[in-house]
Design a protein around this motif. Sequence first.
Motif, PDB file in Angstrom:
ATOM      1  N   LEU B 266      43.490  31.401  41.276  1.00 30.68           N
ATOM      2  CA  LEU B 266      43.757  32.836  41.161  1.00 30.68           C
ATOM      3  C   LEU B 266      42.586  33.553  40.498  1.00 30.68           C
ATOM      4  O   LEU B 266      42.156  34.618  40.939  1.00 30.68           O
ATOM      5  CB  LEU B 266      45.035  33.066  40.342  1.00 30.68           C
ATOM      6  CG  LEU B 266      46.345  32.818  41.082  1.00 30.68           C
ATOM      7  CD1 LEU B 266      47.498  32.781  40.109  1.00 30.68           C
ATOM      8  CD2 LEU B 266      46.579  33.908  42.112  1.00 30.68           C
ATOM      9  N   LEU B 267      42.067  32.943  39.443  1.00 28.44           N
ATOM     10  CA  LEU B 267      40.951  33.556  38.721  1.00 28.44           C
ATOM     11  C   LEU B 267      39.735  33.687  39.633  1.00 28.44           C
ATOM     12  O   LEU B 267      39.128  34.748  39.743  1.00 28.44           O
ATOM     13  CB  LEU B 267      40.617  32.685  37.500  1.00 28.44           C
ATOM     14  CG  LEU B 267      39.465  33.133  36.619  1.00 28.44           C
ATOM     15  CD1 LEU B 267      39.810  34.442  35.951  1.00 28.44           C
ATOM     16  CD2 LEU B 267      39.171  32.096  35.554  1.00 28.44           C
ATOM     17  N   ARG B 268      39.420  32.580  40.307  1.00 34.21           N
ATOM     18  CA  ARG B 268      38.233  32.590  41.145  1.00 34.21           C
ATOM     19  C   ARG B 268      38.398  33.545  42.319  1.00 34.21           C
ATOM     20  O   ARG B 268      37.525  34.368  42.586  1.00 34.21           O
ATOM     21  CB  ARG B 268      37.976  31.174  41.649  1.00 34.21           C
ATOM     22  CG  ARG B 268      37.032  31.104  42.806  1.00 34.21           C
ATOM     23  CD  ARG B 268      36.123  29.937  42.702  1.00 34.21           C
ATOM     24  NE  ARG B 268      35.107  30.165  41.698  1.00 34.21           N
ATOM     25  CZ  ARG B 268      34.374  29.197  41.158  1.00 34.21           C
ATOM     26  NH1 ARG B 268      34.561  27.966  41.490  1.00 34.21           N
ATOM     27  NH2 ARG B 268      33.455  29.488  40.269  1.00 34.21           N
ATOM     28  N   LEU B 269      39.525  33.476  43.020  1.00 37.28           N
ATOM     29  CA  LEU B 269      39.667  34.261  44.240  1.00 37.28           C
ATOM     30  C   LEU B 269      39.853  35.748  43.958  1.00 37.28           C
ATOM     31  O   LEU B 269      39.290  36.579  44.664  1.00 37.28           O
ATOM     32  CB  LEU B 269      40.827  33.732  45.092  1.00 37.28           C
ATOM     33  CG  LEU B 269      40.608  32.343  45.684  1.00 37.28           C
ATOM     34  CD1 LEU B 269      41.673  32.025  46.701  1.00 37.28           C
ATOM     35  CD2 LEU B 269      39.236  32.213  46.314  1.00 37.28           C
ATOM     36  N   THR B 270      40.633  36.104  42.927  1.00 37.07           N
ATOM     37  CA  THR B 270      40.782  37.552  42.672  1.00 37.07           C
ATOM     38  C   THR B 270      39.431  38.160  42.338  1.00 37.07           C
ATOM     39  O   THR B 270      39.106  39.245  42.814  1.00 37.07           O
ATOM     40  CB  THR B 270      41.735  37.876  41.502  1.00 37.07           C
ATOM     41  OG1 THR B 270      41.592  36.882  40.526  1.00 37.07           O
ATOM     42  CG2 THR B 270      43.163  37.958  41.939  1.00 37.07           C
ATOM     43  N   LEU B 271      38.634  37.446  41.529  1.00 31.59           N
ATOM     44  CA  LEU B 271      37.362  38.040  41.142  1.00 31.59           C
ATOM     45  C   LEU B 271      36.345  37.995  42.277  1.00 31.59           C
ATOM     46  O   LEU B 271      35.433  38.816  42.329  1.00 31.59           O
ATOM     47  CB  LEU B 271      36.816  37.354  39.893  1.00 31.59           C
ATOM     48  CG  LEU B 271      37.652  37.668  38.646  1.00 31.59           C
ATOM     49  CD1 LEU B 271      37.161  36.885  37.457  1.00 31.59           C
ATOM     50  CD2 LEU B 271      37.612  39.146  38.337  1.00 31.59           C
ATOM     51  N   LEU B 272      36.501  37.051  43.208  1.00 32.77           N
ATOM     52  CA  LEU B 272      35.590  37.030  44.357  1.00 32.77           C
ATOM     53  C   LEU B 272      36.014  38.070  45.397  1.00 32.77           C
ATOM     54  O   LEU B 272      35.197  38.869  45.875  1.00 32.77           O
ATOM     55  CB  LEU B 272      35.606  35.649  45.013  1.00 32.77           C
ATOM     56  CG  LEU B 272      34.574  34.608  44.583  1.00 32.77           C
ATOM     57  CD1 LEU B 272      34.766  33.355  45.409  1.00 32.77           C
ATOM     58  CD2 LEU B 272      33.162  35.120  44.743  1.00 32.77           C
ATOM     59  N   PHE B 273      37.308  38.046  45.753  1.00 34.70           N
ATOM     60  CA  PHE B 273      37.764  38.891  46.859  1.00 34.70           C
ATOM     61  C   PHE B 273      37.955  40.333  46.420  1.00 34.70           C
ATOM     62  O   PHE B 273      37.703  41.256  47.172  1.00 34.70           O
ATOM     63  CB  PHE B 273      39.099  38.372  47.415  1.00 34.70           C
ATOM     64  CG  PHE B 273      39.006  37.042  48.094  1.00 34.70           C
ATOM     65  CD1 PHE B 273      37.779  36.421  48.265  1.00 34.70           C
ATOM     66  CD2 PHE B 273      40.130  36.412  48.563  1.00 34.70           C
ATOM     67  CE1 PHE B 273      37.684  35.187  48.885  1.00 34.70           C
ATOM     68  CE2 PHE B 273      40.051  35.187  49.194  1.00 34.70           C
ATOM     69  CZ  PHE B 273      38.829  34.574  49.346  1.00 34.70           C
ATOM     70  N   PHE B 274      38.475  40.525  45.217  1.00 37.21           N
ATOM     71  CA  PHE B 274      38.821  41.874  44.797  1.00 37.21           C
ATOM     72  C   PHE B 274      38.033  42.291  43.564  1.00 37.21           C
ATOM     73  O   PHE B 274      38.487  43.055  42.740  1.00 37.21           O
ATOM     74  CB  PHE B 274      40.330  41.961  44.539  1.00 37.21           C
ATOM     75  CG  PHE B 274      41.130  41.530  45.730  1.00 37.21           C
ATOM     76  CD1 PHE B 274      40.965  42.175  46.940  1.00 37.21           C
ATOM     77  CD2 PHE B 274      42.003  40.468  45.654  1.00 37.21           C
ATOM     78  CE1 PHE B 274      41.667  41.762  48.057  1.00 37.21           C
ATOM     79  CE2 PHE B 274      42.719  40.059  46.771  1.00 37.21           C
ATOM     80  CZ  PHE B 274      42.546  40.712  47.973  1.00 37.21           C
ATOM     81  N   GLY B 275      36.843  41.739  43.443  1.00 40.83           N
ATOM     82  CA  GLY B 275      35.974  42.089  42.327  1.00 40.83           C
ATOM     83  C   GLY B 275      35.077  43.258  42.697  1.00 40.83           C
ATOM     84  O   GLY B 275      35.448  44.133  43.477  1.00 40.83           O
ATOM     85  N   ALA B 286      45.917  43.393  40.556  1.00 40.34           N
ATOM     86  CA  ALA B 286      45.666  43.042  39.151  1.00 40.34           C
ATOM     87  C   ALA B 286      46.851  43.407  38.267  1.00 40.34           C
ATOM     88  O   ALA B 286      47.251  42.623  37.402  1.00 40.34           O
ATOM     89  CB  ALA B 286      44.404  43.731  38.654  1.00 40.34           C
ATOM     90  N   GLU B 287      47.436  44.586  38.503  1.00 41.04           N
ATOM     91  CA  GLU B 287      48.575  44.999  37.655  1.00 41.04           C
ATOM     92  C   GLU B 287      49.727  44.014  37.814  1.00 41.04           C
ATOM     93  O   GLU B 287      50.396  43.663  36.853  1.00 41.04           O
ATOM     94  CB  GLU B 287      49.074  46.404  38.030  1.00 41.04           C
ATOM     95  CG  GLU B 287      48.114  47.526  37.723  1.00 41.04           C
ATOM     96  CD  GLU B 287      47.208  47.821  38.895  1.00 41.04           C
ATOM     97  OE1 GLU B 287      47.271  47.070  39.894  1.00 41.04           O
ATOM     98  OE2 GLU B 287      46.440  48.791  38.824  1.00 41.04           O
ATOM     99  N   LEU B 288      49.933  43.597  39.068  1.00 45.61           N
ATOM    100  CA  LEU B 288      51.048  42.693  39.341  1.00 45.61           C
ATOM    101  C   LEU B 288      50.840  41.348  38.640  1.00 45.61           C
ATOM    102  O   LEU B 288      51.772  40.791  38.058  1.00 45.61           O
ATOM    103  CB  LEU B 288      51.164  42.491  40.845  1.00 45.61           C
ATOM    104  CG  LEU B 288      52.565  42.195  41.334  1.00 45.61           C
ATOM    105  CD1 LEU B 288      53.469  43.386  41.104  1.00 45.61           C
ATOM    106  CD2 LEU B 288      52.543  41.824  42.790  1.00 45.61           C
TER     107      LEU B 288
END
Lengths: 114, 544
Positions: B266-275, B286-288
């Motif tokens: 989750l850490l890697r993909l959120t920051l890669l895809f939605f960074g 992010a809020e969710l």
Amino acid sequence: MELLLSLAIGILVASGVWLLLRPRTYQVIMGLSLLSYAVNLFIFATGRLYIGGPPVVEKGIEINPANYADPVPQALVLTAIVISFATTALFLVVLLASRGITGTDHVDGREPER
Amino acid sequence: MIPSPTHLLIAPILIPLAAGALLLMFDERERRLKDTITTVACAAMLAVSILLLGRAHTGGPGGDGSVYVYLLGNWPSPIAINLVLDRLSSMMLVLTAVLALPSFIFATARWEKAGTHFHSLFLFMLMGLNGAFLTGDLFNLFVFFEVLLAASYGLVLHGSGAARVKWGMHYIVINLAASLLFLIGVAMIYSETGTLNMAQLAVLMGQLDTQSRPIAEAGAAILGVAFMIKAGIWPLNFWLPNAYAAAVAPVAAIFAIMTKVGIYVLLRLTLLFFGIKAGGSNGFGAELLFLAGLLTILFGAIGVLASQALGRLAGYSVLISSGTLLAAVGFAEDGVTAGALFYLVTSTISISALFMLIELIERGQDPAANVLAVTLEAFGEDSEIEEINENEVGLAIPETLVVLGISFGICTLLLAGLPPLSAFLAKFAMLSAMFDPEASGIRSSAWWLASFLIFSGFASLIAMSRAGIRSFWAPLEGVVPRVLLVEIAPVAALLLVTVGLTVAAGPAMRFMDATAGDLHKPNAYIDAVLNAVQAAPGPRGGIR
């Protein structure tokens, strides 16, 4: 063809989810199997639907990608089929062990009190 | 460019695979040989991961860290399925190896005898974990997840028995369903972007048009749900405390890192895809994630307070740790992420130690005794019990209890996040980053996260003190467990690692800061993967 495929996926998912929520282990395993069939069809569909389009290009000739099917989803489906087959087999063993140890096929290992 | 030997990068996957496969050849009776091979494999993994960590942290030009890419089959990037080593993945590799060696040594004392193929399953699970941390490709992530899950299904059932089969079955069903969600998410993302390479996806996510963006986002959300099931996020986590409590101690100890795989992805993909590269999707979900993290902390805190058995207490501590990390991921700020990474390492190690410790404490105790103790507390003390306790006063506390008690105390400090140990430093790092006076302003979510962090620590403290008092100061039966050196040494080793992290907090925190910086500005990662150079043909036409 799109309608047929989406209907097939939808019906498989609906039956799979219903069976997954049932209390008997055999129903659960059937539900998981149906769901995995649906998912496999879904992955296959993400490569878009082609009729008569080969997924492998020939070497050395000019290629028009529009005439070829996307090979990646087909490879993914193959992997997913193998993995879901293996996990289903594994789950069957656990199911039998549970049946042997607890004497019931309820997912909680005991019959609900009525 | 790439320091030789390049192929070292794949060693964390190959070592456990080769050792696990080799051990299948031997009969269960040749236990000493199997133990030796597994121990050597785990030690080799530890050495290799530490080497890789050093390389990822200080390698490269200028010694400020570098990202290494291994192109499987030497296909050109980004077509090749790749393994990527950066600071985060190397840190997770080291953490896995640090947990693996003590857990296995603990198992050699008695637990490996409880069933067949323990060694191979254990090693295959390590292979899956290492692969999941190293891969740079979404579908390979799925494959490695399945490898580690398939092995974990075997491990959770290790020792058999009605409880293990029942909770193990729940665990298997939930994870099979989660794997299907994983596949759906991957397929949806592929259908819109046409790639499964994480670095390439990071670039393409920002370039999607308004028609494909919602589908890719929905795919990512489904993927997120799958990882949240694996990370034990409320309300997808009711299976977790039971399954972990039912598993044998060394298995539960290595399972402490299983939930962290979900958090890692989750850490890697959120920051890669939605960074920063995501364009219109920046900060998606992010809020969710933040909210789900807070609710998980709350659920875990209620769970530890309500737990009557020690095993379940540890299971709920896993949830608190997952929730804290997820909330920090949702908070999405460099400093908080750095603190969270430090917290990830210490909390995983301490929970792992706790699972092993619990088994030692509960040995020789009637499992019902703890239940009885808490029930007694709720309904008022029984005078008869008091009398028995007075008789115990004259006895000197045997050495075993001292060692167990001190270890339990250290675990309490770590789980509650009290000074002076590393968990306190990690939480402090998170809090100080949230309320940084130099930052533009304090977000309202910072107050929420801070209060939940402190509340969960307080709840752990109450629960652990109560359990400790019941186990060491007022045991209902005066049975002293017989503990072997090979069983207490792994616990002590893990706790010493946290002490080491406390002493070396400066360098550790600098590493975490650098890691968080990499994650929030993933340009180096993306560039390294997309511009990866194929290995040159060797002198005889082979690959050097």
